[in-house]
Design an enzyme around this catalytic site. Structure first.
Site, short mmCIF file in Angstrom:
data_model
loop_
_atom_site.label_atom_id
_atom_site.label_comp_id
_atom_site.label_asym_id
_atom_site.label_seq_id
_atom_site.Cartn_x
_atom_site.Cartn_y
_atom_site.Cartn_z
N HIS A 40 37.75 30.80 46.96
CA HIS A 40 38.72 31.65 46.28
C HIS A 40 38.86 33.01 46.97
O HIS A 40 37.89 33.77 47.07
CB HIS A 40 38.30 31.88 44.83
N ASP A 42 41.93 36.25 47.11
CA ASP A 42 43.18 36.74 46.52
C ASP A 42 44.03 37.57 47.47
O ASP A 42 44.85 38.39 47.03
CB ASP A 42 42.88 37.56 45.26
N GLU A 143 45.82 29.63 40.47
CA GLU A 143 44.83 30.20 39.56
C GLU A 143 45.43 30.47 38.19
O GLU A 143 45.93 31.55 37.93
CB GLU A 143 44.24 31.49 40.15
N HIS A 170 43.61 31.11 33.29
CA HIS A 170 43.08 32.38 33.78
C HIS A 170 42.48 33.05 32.56
O HIS A 170 41.80 32.40 31.77
CB HIS A 170 44.16 33.22 34.48
N HIS A 216 37.02 30.28 34.70
CA HIS A 216 37.89 30.95 33.71
C HIS A 216 38.06 30.19 32.39
O HIS A 216 38.68 30.72 31.47
CB HIS A 216 39.29 31.26 34.27
N HIS A 237 35.07 29.95 41.71
CA HIS A 237 34.52 31.30 41.86
C HIS A 237 33.80 31.71 40.57
O HIS A 237 34.29 32.51 39.79
CB HIS A 237 35.59 32.31 42.27
N ASP A 306 35.67 35.50 45.93
CA ASP A 306 36.63 36.24 45.11
C ASP A 306 37.07 37.55 45.78
O ASP A 306 37.46 38.50 45.10
CB ASP A 306 36.06 36.53 43.72
#
Length: 413
Positions: A40, A42, A143, A170, A216, A237, A306
């Site tokens: 993961h 971003d 995600e 999420h 999540h 993650h 992450d």
């Protein structure tokens, strides 16, 4: 005798540095043999938030305000990355699908702009092909289940666009699954884990060969998915709950079920999930690796940094260039080379291959085209074409026009 102490200190420092260098060299050798696969990152969201997805304005060779750029990727020996196609929860019921498609497009354009660095990947074999070419295999994970707008057709379309995992929620409930905040008491439980449509989503992901990501989600969702999925699952993650009691982390009983399912937990580096405090260091992250290995096995462990999705990262893991230092720390803790190779990439490759095998075994199964019940998703921003008349919006009372009148009156008062 002071000179004796000085000599001893110098010798100790020399020995310590020599051992550290040897471990780093060993780490780099292992990373040259097995691809480091991170679950993961971003960076695509940083492209939106910083540049509104205008990649022509960005040079990833020189960009230095993010955890991730091309020089850092090369220094960190990052061989494969699941890039997150993330859009915030406040896009749910609005334009989540459009925004998610734009984030998918960003990943494709990154690969097109830097073809000598990134190679788009959509299979376990693609990862190995990119590794042999000394390129970073670039995969896509969506995600948040809000990104499919409760549509199995949208899920399938995203798969056709190269998406290879979906994080079921999420930090918000969807119309078919509860998120981790339910376990904190800050959000109400709506579905008791998964709704019936949520179970359809799991089965369809098995059928098409999409990895199911349980980071999540609530604990009930974790357990339900582990019970019903035909394929191994991932936590892309998340870290160990017993080390840091944060509800985004994975409890020991779930770790054991992940082992039984032959899945993987890709460990998160975010300070708040590592130490449950603002501060953390590389050793604290290694503690999570050690704990999961002790409770379950090294065979379920991976890396899920992450990066570029969190505001705080540990000292010693400041950006993606630092992965070799974490590998060296695990070697210092007497992890075997086989265990290291499993965590680097072999575990994820095994999971991915098994997910593909389940897909292939279901090749004669028809796509699920039963839509979510209208009453579970009806809202003013959604049309209802195709639903039968008795369930259409025309036949269900709505107070939306009255709400608009009240809003206008409130502005006048």
């Amino acid at each position: 005798m002071d000179w004796v102490k000085t000599v001893c200190l110098v010798l100790w420092a020399f020995t310590f540095n020599s051992v550290a260098d040897d471990l780093k060299d060993q780490a780099l050798r292992l990373m040259a043999e097995i691809p480091l696969i991170d679950g993961h990152n971003d960076l695509p969201w940083q492209m939106r938030s910083l540049f509104n997805n205008q990649l022509n304005m960005v040079d990833l060779n020189t960009l230095n305000t993010t955890h991730t750029n091309i020089p850092k990727i090369r220094e960190g020996r990052l061989s494969a990355q699941f890039w997150a196609a993330y859009v915030p929860c406040d896009s749910q019921y609005k334009d989540a699908v459009r925004q998610t498609l734009e984030q998918i497009d960003v990943v494709h354009r990154m690969c097109q702009k830097y073809p000598d660095v990134f190679k788009f990947a959509a299979s376990s074999q693609d990862i190995m092909d990119a590794f042999k070419q000394n390129k970073t295999a670039s995969l896509i994970g969506v995600e948040g289940g809000h990104s499919i707008d409760s549509s199995l057709g949208t899920l399938r379309t995203m798969y056709h666009l190269g998406v290879r995992y979906l994080t079921l929620t999420h930090s918000c409930n969807t119309p078919w699954a509860d998120n981790w905040l339910v376990d904190t008491g800050s959000e109400p439980e709506v579905h008791g884990g998964l709704s019936e449509f949520g179970k359809q989503v799991i089965q369809e992901m098995n059928r098409i060969g999409m990895l199911i990501d349980l980071s999540h989600v609530s604990e009930k969702v974790m357990n339900q998915v582990l019970d019903i999925s035909k394929a191994p699952v991932i936590f892309s993650h998340s870290s160990a709950y017993s080390i840091c009691n944060h509800k985004r982390n994975v409890p020991d009983d779930v770790l054991l079920k992940v082992k039984a399912k032959q899945g993987i937990v890709m460990i998160n580096f975010y300070n708040d999930y590592v130490t449950c405090q603002n501060a953390a260091n590389i050793s604290d992250v290694a503690d999570h690796f050690d704990h999961i290995k002790k409770v379950a096995d090294a065979s379920i462990i991976g890396f899920g940094g992450d990066y570029d999705g969190v505001p705080r990262v540990p000292v010693g893991l400041e950006d993606v260039s630092k992965y070799p230092d974490l590998v060296a720390e695990l070697l210092r803790r007497k992890w075997t080379e086989d265990e290291i190779k499993d965590a680097l990439g072999r575990n994820l490759l095994r999971v991915f291959t098994q997910v593909e095998a389940v897909r292939d075994s279901l090749i004669g199964t028809k796509p699920d085209d039963t839509p979510i019940p209208l009453k579970e998703v009806q809202n003013p921003c959604r049309t209802d074409y195709g639903y039968s008349a008795k369930f259409s919006s025309a036949s269900i009372p709505t107070f939306y026009p009255l709400l608009l009148v009240l809003i206008q009156l409130n502005k006048l008062l």
